[in-house]
Design an enzyme around this catalytic site. Structure first.
Site, mmCIF file in Angstrom:
data_model
loop_
_atom_site.group_PDB
_atom_site.id
_atom_site.type_symbol
_atom_site.label_atom_id
_atom_site.label_comp_id
_atom_site.label_asym_id
_atom_site.label_seq_id
_atom_site.Cartn_x
_atom_site.Cartn_y
_atom_site.Cartn_z
ATOM 1 N N GLY A 174 0.827 -1.209 0.000
ATOM 2 C CA GLY A 174 0.000 0.000 0.000
ATOM 3 C C GLY A 174 0.862 1.260 0.000
ATOM 4 C CG ASP A 175 3.402 1.779 3.197
ATOM 5 O OD1 ASP A 175 2.256 2.143 3.510
ATOM 6 O OD2 ASP A 175 4.119 1.058 3.925
HETATM 7 N N1 LIG Z 1 -1.192 -10.272 -4.137
HETATM 8 C C1 LIG Z 1 -0.957 -9.243 -4.945
HETATM 9 N N2 LIG Z 1 -0.767 -9.444 -6.273
HETATM 10 C C2 LIG Z 1 -0.556 -8.396 -7.108
HETATM 11 N N3 LIG Z 1 -0.547 -7.122 -6.708
HETATM 12 C C3 LIG Z 1 -0.732 -6.857 -5.396
HETATM 13 C C4 LIG Z 1 -0.934 -7.901 -4.442
HETATM 14 N N4 LIG Z 1 -1.077 -7.345 -3.214
HETATM 15 C C5 LIG Z 1 -0.967 -6.003 -3.410
HETATM 16 N N5 LIG Z 1 -0.783 -5.708 -4.708
HETATM 17 C C6 LIG Z 1 -0.691 -4.375 -5.327
HETATM 18 O O1 LIG Z 1 -0.424 -3.404 -4.326
HETATM 19 C C7 LIG Z 1 -1.550 -2.508 -4.191
HETATM 20 C C8 LIG Z 1 -1.732 -2.163 -2.719
HETATM 21 O O2 LIG Z 1 -1.976 -3.356 -1.987
HETATM 22 P P1 LIG Z 1 -3.076 -3.482 -0.846
HETATM 23 O O3 LIG Z 1 -4.435 -3.312 -1.418
HETATM 24 O O4 LIG Z 1 -2.794 -4.767 -0.155
HETATM 25 O O5 LIG Z 1 -2.755 -2.211 0.051
HETATM 26 P P2 LIG Z 1 -2.853 -2.083 1.629
HETATM 27 O O6 LIG Z 1 -4.079 -2.779 2.116
HETATM 28 O O7 LIG Z 1 -2.673 -0.643 1.936
HETATM 29 O O8 LIG Z 1 -1.563 -2.927 1.986
HETATM 30 P P3 LIG Z 1 -0.537 -2.919 3.185
HETATM 31 O O9 LIG Z 1 -1.253 -2.301 4.366
HETATM 32 O O10 LIG Z 1 -0.216 -4.380 3.336
HETATM 33 O O11 LIG Z 1 0.632 -2.139 2.702
HETATM 34 C C9 LIG Z 1 -2.749 -3.231 -4.827
HETATM 35 O O12 LIG Z 1 -3.730 -2.336 -5.300
HETATM 36 C C10 LIG Z 1 -2.036 -3.993 -5.951
HETATM 37 O O13 LIG Z 1 -1.814 -3.102 -7.047
HETATM 38 O O1 LIG Z 2 1.737 0.365 12.949
HETATM 39 P P1 LIG Z 2 1.568 1.164 11.680
HETATM 40 O O2 LIG Z 2 2.306 2.450 11.723
HETATM 41 O O3 LIG Z 2 0.138 1.306 11.264
HETATM 42 O O4 LIG Z 2 2.198 0.282 10.497
HETATM 43 C C1 LIG Z 2 3.574 0.027 10.507
HETATM 44 C C2 LIG Z 2 3.912 -0.960 9.418
HETATM 45 O O5 LIG Z 2 3.232 -2.209 9.571
HETATM 46 O O6 LIG Z 2 3.524 -0.407 8.169
HETATM 47 C C3 LIG Z 2 4.494 -0.691 7.171
HETATM 48 C C4 LIG Z 2 3.820 -1.390 6.025
HETATM 49 O O7 LIG Z 2 2.772 -0.633 5.502
HETATM 50 C C5 LIG Z 2 5.578 -1.496 7.835
HETATM 51 O O8 LIG Z 2 6.841 -1.142 7.341
HETATM 52 C C6 LIG Z 2 5.421 -1.192 9.312
HETATM 53 O O9 LIG Z 2 5.874 -2.202 10.160
#
Ligand SMILES: Nc1ncnc2c1ncn2[C@@H]1O[C@H](COP(=O)(O)OP(=O)(O)OP(=O)(O)O)[C@@H](O)[C@H]1O
Ligand SMILES: O=P(O)(O)OC[C@@]1(O)O[C@H](CO)[C@@H](O)[C@@H]1O
Length: 305
Positions: free
Chosen positions: A248-249
């Site tokens: 997501g980041d």
């Molecule tokens: N399993 C996957 N396969 C392909 N692309 C992925 C996958 N997981 C994440 N992505 C890509 O990364 C983007 C962001 O992922 P996600 O929707 O999991 O964000 P998030 O929930 O904010 O994630 P996180 O909190 O784990 O960083 C998705 O929109 C997609 O483009």
């Molecule tokens: O506890 P928070 O600040 O919500 O999330 C922190 C964290 O899970 O977010 C990043 C992935 O998005 C990791 O690098 C880190 O450990």
């Protein structure tokens, strides 16, 4: 200049084992220690995209030193405020499924907060600030909102990656982009979202409430971009997921870094998706080579209900 703010950075301690059995001694197959925290991850992706940026936030103790040294080795520009307490260690367990144990973070004093805020004194309308991740326990829930008012008073843009009420409250300050995932979007409005039509309906409400662009990430199901003119959708490219921490980041980094360079929301969406997936397909955050490899596989289409 783009600034990222990571109030609560971490060492991400990634542990891989085939099976985790609670209540037993488990032995890992592989581990990795990475500098973590959402804003720091955004900074690292911006750097991969060649976008100049400075990482701000609070770091302390031996763990904070590890984070700062590792970022310096990667040639990242940083200007952290040093605190007395240790930066947290977040444990990410990759076994039959992925589990995370995130620390609370250090105590931060009023003097340390004042020193941090001083760094935002010289912001101008050419700057953007990305605020991402949890707050440390000693800060009030209004901390981000107060920063946003300061940022907006200087005419700078902001992006905030948060959820719930904290996100709702910031919309009227017109964030450049917000990026809830589809589950967070449902929680935000207290509804169940069944399918893309529902997701678009509620995503559009975030625009109406003040966001300039809305990205909805849907992990392996891809993402949506909602602008005042159009809605765009892309499936996620296929690949082997290695470590989705920071996907997501990475999406935010890809979007904001490209928007700063092009002012083109669709191109920014393309890079956002590529960076997100490239990170999901890497052990650490995506590097430029992986992002470039994924880009041709991103197929964006206009979405209409
Ligand atoms: N399993 C996957 N396969 C392909 N692309 C992925 C996958 N997981 C994440 N992505 C890509 O990364 C983007 C962001 O992922 P996600 O929707 O999991 O964000 P998030 O929930 O904010 O994630 P996180 O909190 O784990 O960083 C998705 O929109 C997609 O483009
Ligand atoms: O506890 P928070 O600040 O919500 O999330 C922190 C964290 O899970 O977010 C990043 C992935 O998005 C990791 O690098 C880190 O450990």
């Amino acid at each position: 200049m783009i600034y990222t703010v990571t109030v609560n950075p971490s060492i991400d301690y990634i542990v891989q084992l085939e099976k985790l059995t609670l209540g037993e001694v488990n032995r890992m197959d592989h581990d990795a220690k990475l500098p973590g925290g959402k804003g720091i991850n955004v900074s690292r992706i911006l750097k991969e995209l060649g976008q100049d940026n400075i990482a701000l936030g609070f770091l302390g103790g031996f763990t904070g030193k590890f984070v700062e040294d590792t970022l310096k080795e990667k040639d990242l520009k940083t200007s952290f405020t040093h605190v007395a307490d240790d930066t947290r260690i977040n444990v990410k367990i990759k076994a039959q499924n992925e589990s995370e144990i995130n620390g609370k973070g250090p105590q931060v004093t009023a003097e340390e907060v004042a020193a941090f805020k001083k760094q935002l004194d010289n912001l101008t309308s050419d700057d953007a600030v990305i605020l991402s991740g949890s707050l440390v326990p000693s800060l009030s829930q209004d901390f981000y909102f107060d920063l946003i008012k300061l940022i907006r008073s200087k005419g700078a843009q902001f992006v905030i990656d948060t959820t719930g009420e904290s996100l709702m409250k910031t919309l009227k300050e017109n964030p450049l982009v917000v990026k809830p995932n589809h589950h967070e979007l449902a929680d935000l409005f207290g509804v169940e979202l069944n399918g893309l039509d529902d997701i678009v309906t509620y995503g559009k409400k975030l625009l109406t409430l003040g966001a300039q662009h809305v990205l909805i990430s849907m992990a392996g199901d891809g993402g949506l971009l909602i602008t005042p003119d159009e809605v765009y959708y892309s499936a996620a490219p296929k690949g082997t997921v290695i470590n989705s921490v920071g996907a997501g980041d990475s999406m935010i980094g890809g979007f904001v870094g490209t928007f700063a360079a092009t002012k083109d929301p669709v191109e920014s969406f393309r890079y956002g998706l590529a960076c997100g997936s490239a990170t999901a397909f890497s052990e650490d955050l995506a590097d430029r080579a992986k992002i470039d490899e994924i880009l041709p596989a991103i197929k964006i289409e206009k979405y209409s209900k």
